[in-house]
Scaffold this motif. Structure first.
Motif, PDB file in Angstrom:
ATOM      1  N   ARG A 204       0.835  -1.212   0.000  1.00 32.86           N
ATOM      2  CA  ARG A 204       0.000   0.000   0.000  1.00 32.86           C
ATOM      3  C   ARG A 204       0.867   1.259   0.000  1.00 32.86           C
ATOM      4  O   ARG A 204       0.502   2.281  -0.602  1.00 32.86           O
ATOM      5  CB  ARG A 204      -0.956  -0.005   1.192  1.00 32.86           C
TER       6      ARG A 204
ATOM      7  N   ALA B  13       0.828   4.191  -2.840  1.00 29.23           N
ATOM      8  CA  ALA B  13       0.669   5.608  -2.529  1.00 29.23           C
ATOM      9  C   ALA B  13       1.781   6.432  -3.179  1.00 29.23           C
ATOM     10  O   ALA B  13       1.533   7.521  -3.720  1.00 29.23           O
ATOM     11  CB  ALA B  13       0.653   5.817  -1.020  1.00 29.23           C
TER      12      ALA B  13
ATOM     13  N   ASP C 109       1.114   6.697  -6.896  1.00 24.98           N
ATOM     14  CA  ASP C 109       0.006   7.621  -7.180  1.00 24.98           C
ATOM     15  C   ASP C 109       0.485   9.070  -7.112  1.00 24.98           C
ATOM     16  O   ASP C 109       0.088   9.910  -7.931  1.00 24.98           O
ATOM     17  CB  ASP C 109      -1.136   7.392  -6.195  1.00 24.98           C
ATOM     18  N   ARG C 110       1.331   9.383  -6.137  1.00 25.34           N
ATOM     19  CA  ARG C 110       1.869  10.742  -6.043  1.00 25.34           C
ATOM     20  C   ARG C 110       2.764  11.053  -7.241  1.00 25.34           C
ATOM     21  O   ARG C 110       2.750  12.161  -7.782  1.00 25.34           O
ATOM     22  CB  ARG C 110       2.648  10.919  -4.738  1.00 25.34           C
TER      23      ARG C 110
END
Length: 386
Positions: free
Chosen positions: A190, A194, A197-198
């Protein structure tokens, strides 16, 4: 006389060179018959459907239909299911490929600077990971297919696996990467999601976002051959070339770490000499939590990780074992024989050159064996207290 537990699949177009990976289709598929992906050093990935020769569900599959063959430019070292329609492969040609299981077509998803030795998919984060002998770990997205980021590892990766998330006791999926120098990195999937995604939003991503959640020293002193995560998500097992397996746990607490252990296996006395064989592969049962170990001694054993005991040992197979898998529903156990064996010119007798009577592997000697798994992998019931 009882029926032998394993059936040798009379498959058409069986790989001629050793099998590098066997993987059953994930749970929840629409196919009535079990499906099996087989990657091989003969530069192919093969997709089979398995069917029982008789209608009885008590029989292990004895027939295999070849559905597709995916050709590669070099030996294929690993393969993984993504969903019912897609899979991914890792090859010595430095490429990670996306395989379309419906059409039989493939496309290059990304490249490394050297051979790609492992590939794994995490359905929770929807990320695909690959490791390469160029000491890198690459992260891919599949919607759309793209290579998101590549991490530089401190040493050459030898094995990798991802723990289950959804449905596991510990719902945090983690990637375990075992490297040379006894280095082990554990990443939280996870957290990698993250960071990716950034990155996709052109936001600043600090270097620590790509760092492993844990860095460990392997309990095994010699080169790791395989790493497999427990189905409950609480830990992993690793196997080495020196006939040992280590069972470890993710939780860093002293109580959890006190539970880890290692043990010797796949050894036999040959001509008065204690001969040690590599543990080439392992496979966990999805429900029972027991696991199989496969050795260069052509022996497969089932271990109860919780009880710290061997559940059973099968009769010797024709040649060294290289890969294994248990189906998602826990009903079938498949393994591949045909690996190269430890040869010793000083070993005399009818089986001269084959240490301990292990049969010849390599080209033309590859076989795929399938058995019912539930009873063999079921832990023994504890004796009632007097």
């Amino acid at each position: 006389m009882s029926t032998p537990p394993f059936y040798e699949l009379p498959v058409a177009h069986t790989p001629q060179h050793p099998v590098s990976a066997l993987v059953f289709a994930p749970a929840g598929g629409s196919s009535a018959a079990p499906r099996l992906l087989v990657s091989s050093w003969d530069k192919t990935v093969r997709l089979y459907t398995l069917a029982a020769a008789e209608a009885s569900t008590e029989e292990a599959p004895q027939q295999a239909q070849l559905v597709h063959t995916f050709e590669h430019e070099a030996a294929v070292l690993d393969v993984v299911w993504i969903d019912e329609q897609r899979a991914a492969s890792a090859s010595l040609d430095r490429c990670v490929r996306l395989l379309d299981l419906q059409t039989g077509q493939s496309q290059i998803l990304g490249r490394h600077g050297s051979g790609v030795n492992r590939v794994r998919y995490d359905p929770v984060s929807e990320l695909l990971l690959s490791t390469s002998w160029d000491s890198t770990l690459s992260i891919f997205s599949l919607s759309p297919p793209s290579q998101l980021h590549t991490l530089t590892l401190p040493a050459k990766p030898l094995a990798m696996d991802i723990s289950p998330g959804a449905g596991a006791a510990d719902e945090t999926p983690r990637a375990v990467v075992a490297m040379t120098g006894r280095t082990v990195h554990i990443y939280e999937m996870r957290a990698l999601r993250a960071a990716c995604d950034r990155l996709a939003k052109d936001e600043k991503v600090e270097e620590k976002s790509w760092e492993p959640n844990q860095t460990r020293e392997s309990s095994l002193k010699y080169m790791v051959r395989d790493v497999r995560c427990m189905p409950n998500g609480e830990g992993y097992a690793s196997a080495s070339v020196e006939g040992r397996i280590a069972v470890e746990f993710f939780a860093p607490s002293p109580e959890a770490q006190a539970q880890k252990y290692a043990f010797k296996c796949h050894r036999q006395v040959v001509d008065g000499i204690d001969t040690v064989y590599p543990v080439n592969a392992m496979a966990f049962h999805p429900r029972h939590g027991t696991f199989a170990s496969l050795g260069g001694d052509a022996i497969a054993s089932i271990w109860d990780a919780a009880a710290r005991k061997r559940r059973l040992q099968y009769a010797r197979f024709p040649s060294p074992l290289t890969a294994a898998a248990v189906s998602a529903d826990g009903s079938l156990f498949a393994l591949a024989s045909g690996g190269e064996n430890i040869e010793d010119a000083r070993h005399e007798g009818a089986d001269k050159g084959e240490v301990g009577g292990v049969g010849e592997g390599g080209e033309g000697n590859v076989r795929i064996h399938v058995a019912r798994a539930d009873e063999d992998f079921k832990p023994k019931a504890k004796a009632a207290a007097a």
